[in-house]
Scaffold this active site. Structure first.
Site, PDB file in Angstrom:
ATOM      1  N   GLU A 114       0.826  -1.196   0.000  1.00  0.00           N
ATOM      2  CA  GLU A 114       0.000   0.000   0.000  1.00  0.00           C
ATOM      3  C   GLU A 114       0.865   1.253   0.000  1.00  0.00           C
ATOM      4  OE1 GLU A 114      -4.119  -1.555   2.070  1.00  0.00           O
ATOM      5  OE2 GLU A 114      -2.615  -0.720   3.403  1.00  0.00           O
ATOM      6  N   CYS A 127       3.310   8.605   1.069  1.00  0.00           N
ATOM      7  CA  CYS A 127       3.863   7.640   2.020  1.00  0.00           C
ATOM      8  C   CYS A 127       4.076   6.330   1.271  1.00  0.00           C
ATOM      9  CB  CYS A 127       2.882   7.459   3.179  1.00  0.00           C
ATOM     10  SG  CYS A 127       3.392   6.211   4.369  1.00  0.00           S
ATOM     11  N   CYS A 134       6.189  -6.964   7.213  1.00  0.00           N
ATOM     12  CA  CYS A 134       7.204  -6.410   8.107  1.00  0.00           C
ATOM     13  C   CYS A 134       7.599  -7.474   9.125  1.00  0.00           C
ATOM     14  CB  CYS A 134       6.638  -5.180   8.825  1.00  0.00           C
ATOM     15  SG  CYS A 134       7.872  -4.236   9.743  1.00  0.00           S
ATOM     16  N   CYS A 138       5.715  -4.583  15.845  1.00  0.00           N
ATOM     17  CA  CYS A 138       5.432  -3.565  16.858  1.00  0.00           C
ATOM     18  C   CYS A 138       3.967  -3.731  17.261  1.00  0.00           C
ATOM     19  CB  CYS A 138       5.691  -2.170  16.308  1.00  0.00           C
ATOM     20  SG  CYS A 138       7.424  -1.925  15.846  1.00  0.00           S
ATOM     21  N   CYS A 141       0.953  -1.663  15.862  1.00  0.00           N
ATOM     22  CA  CYS A 141       0.918  -1.416  14.414  1.00  0.00           C
ATOM     23  C   CYS A 141       0.213  -2.555  13.678  1.00  0.00           C
ATOM     24  CB  CYS A 141       2.354  -1.279  13.900  1.00  0.00           C
ATOM     25  SG  CYS A 141       2.460  -0.984  12.133  1.00  0.00           S
ATOM     26  N   CYS A 367      -1.576   6.175   9.934  1.00  0.00           N
ATOM     27  CA  CYS A 367      -0.317   5.609  10.417  1.00  0.00           C
ATOM     28  C   CYS A 367      -0.533   4.283  11.132  1.00  0.00           C
ATOM     29  CB  CYS A 367       0.300   6.577  11.419  1.00  0.00           C
ATOM     30  SG  CYS A 367       1.727   7.350  10.741  1.00  0.00           S
TER      31      CYS A 367
END
Length: 390
Positions: A114, A127, A134, A138, A141, A367
């Site tokens: 994305e 962005c 990933c 975290c 997230c 975010c």
């Protein structure tokens, strides 16, 4: 089960299209020169040809060699035989009520990432993602709940900017008066993935993006966000030189170990020592400390005072990010009063402490919310919630 804190090297290999042609998007000038010579361009002409092809792709936005009219017809045919100019394919495009655009993009091998375009007064920020998924997990997230599949190539990183400029119709028109307004004026490497675990591709992509004869985004308009891969921070200053943002999010190792597991590898003290050298190395402006506001976790007055003490001596601004909730998220957003009280302590200590306005929440483009839709679509809300609390 403890979360992985280092790069997962067993990533899925990229399955390239069967054309046999090389995609030249994302090649640096040196790489493009070598590729053109290997395809039969006389060495004496190579530098000039690089300049011509470069301008067509990155200044005019052309994707077809046949349209490169200042090249001889037989040379255009030679290029078309050896090379492709390909960018990620838009699978879906969502536009938020606030004008934010989220693109789900398909890359080689059928993987999806994305990218998000955020229009603001006087500027527009894209962005971009640097990995599919990933490894960092975290805990606040949503992107981190998707396993790492593979690193993006430099071409796939640059391609996200080309796709956005296509969609915004931002390429200049030959013969028309020069338009100085930039719809994509800034770029942040804050999408899916940890950019410093894909260093070479990110560096080469930024060389292309910063080149003054093409896309021409200055290094001061590019911000790379890292969760704290300490060994690569000095390299970022020397080899990329863009602005740096750090996903900080906590003022004690105990809390940061939970929120940003990479802290177990390079703790707050080690990270801050690396950051103290960064502004001097890259002659850059302030380092941005990103700090997501989590109710009852990291948002006390004591946290604010500790934060100010920790970063003393580092030219910095602190970006306070109201937590963007997602289905099954294990945290809640701090109250507005709490965020403002925290900001006030930071501000009085002499640091800029803007509170980031949540953007694109209605399309899960904010975010920490990015995650490929195919991955999301396979799970019900109940499954996601169960996993998050498990």
């Amino acid at each position: 089960m403890s979360a992985p804190i280092t790069q997962d090297v067993l990533t899925i290999p990229r399955k390239l299209p069967e054309t046999g042609r090389m995609n030249i998007v994302g090649l640096t000038r040196d790489e493009l020169r070598e590729a053109l010579i290997a395809a039969g361009t006389p060495e004496k002409q190579a530098r000039m040809r690089v300049g011509q092809v470069w301008q067509w792709i990155y200044h005019w936005g052309v994707r077809d060699f046949a349209l490169m009219t200042n090249l001889a017809k037989d040379y255009r045919a030679l290029l078309a035989e050896s090379f492709d100019i390909s960018v990620p394919e838009i699978v879906s495009r969502q536009v938020s009520a606030d004008g934010t655009r989220k693109y789900l993009l398909r890359i080689a091998g059928g993987h999806e990432v994305e990218a998000v375009y955020i229009p603001e007064e006087g500027r527009g920020t894209l962005c971009v993602s640097s990995q599919v998924g990933c490894t960092l997990t975290c805990s606040f997230c949503h992107t981190g709940t998707q396993k790492l599949v593979r690193n993006l190539t430099a071409g796939e990183i640059v391609g996200q900017l080309l796709v956005a400029r296509d969609d915004l119709e931002e390429w200049p028109v030959p013969g028309a008066p020069k338009d100085e307004t930039r719809l994509v004026s800034n770029m942040v490497l804050m999408g899916m993935g940890e950019p410093l675990y894909n260093f070479e591709a990110v560096r080469n992509a930024m060389k292309v993006v910063m080149d003054g004869e093409g896309l021409s985004l200055s290094r001061r308009r590019i911000t790379l966000s890292t969760s704290g891969v300490v060994p690569e921070i000095a390299r970022t200053a020397e080899e990329i030189g863009c602005l740096l943002a750090v996903s900080f999010h906590a003022t004690t190792d105990e809390v940061r170990d939970k929120l940003v597991p990479i802290n177990k590898r390079w703790n707050i003290e080690v990270l801050l020592n690396a950051l103290r050298d960064y502004p001097r190395l890259s002659n850059s402006e302030r380092i941005t400390f990103e700090y997501v506001m989590l109710d009852g976790v990291n948002d006390s007055d004591a946290d604010a005072r500790r934060l100010v003490k920790l970063i003393r001596g580092i030219p910095a601004k602190i970006n306070l990010i109201p937590f963007n909730e997602w289905p099954g998220a294990p945290y809640r957003r701090s109250s507005w009063e709490r965020i403002e009280a925290f900001a006030d302590i930071v501000h009085k200590a002499g640091y800029a402490s803007p509170i980031r306005t949540p953007r694109g929440e209605d399309i899960m483009a904010a975010c920490g919310q990015l995650k490929s839709a195919t991955e999301r679509g396979r799970k019900s809300k109940a499954q996601i919630a169960a996993e998050a609390s498990g």
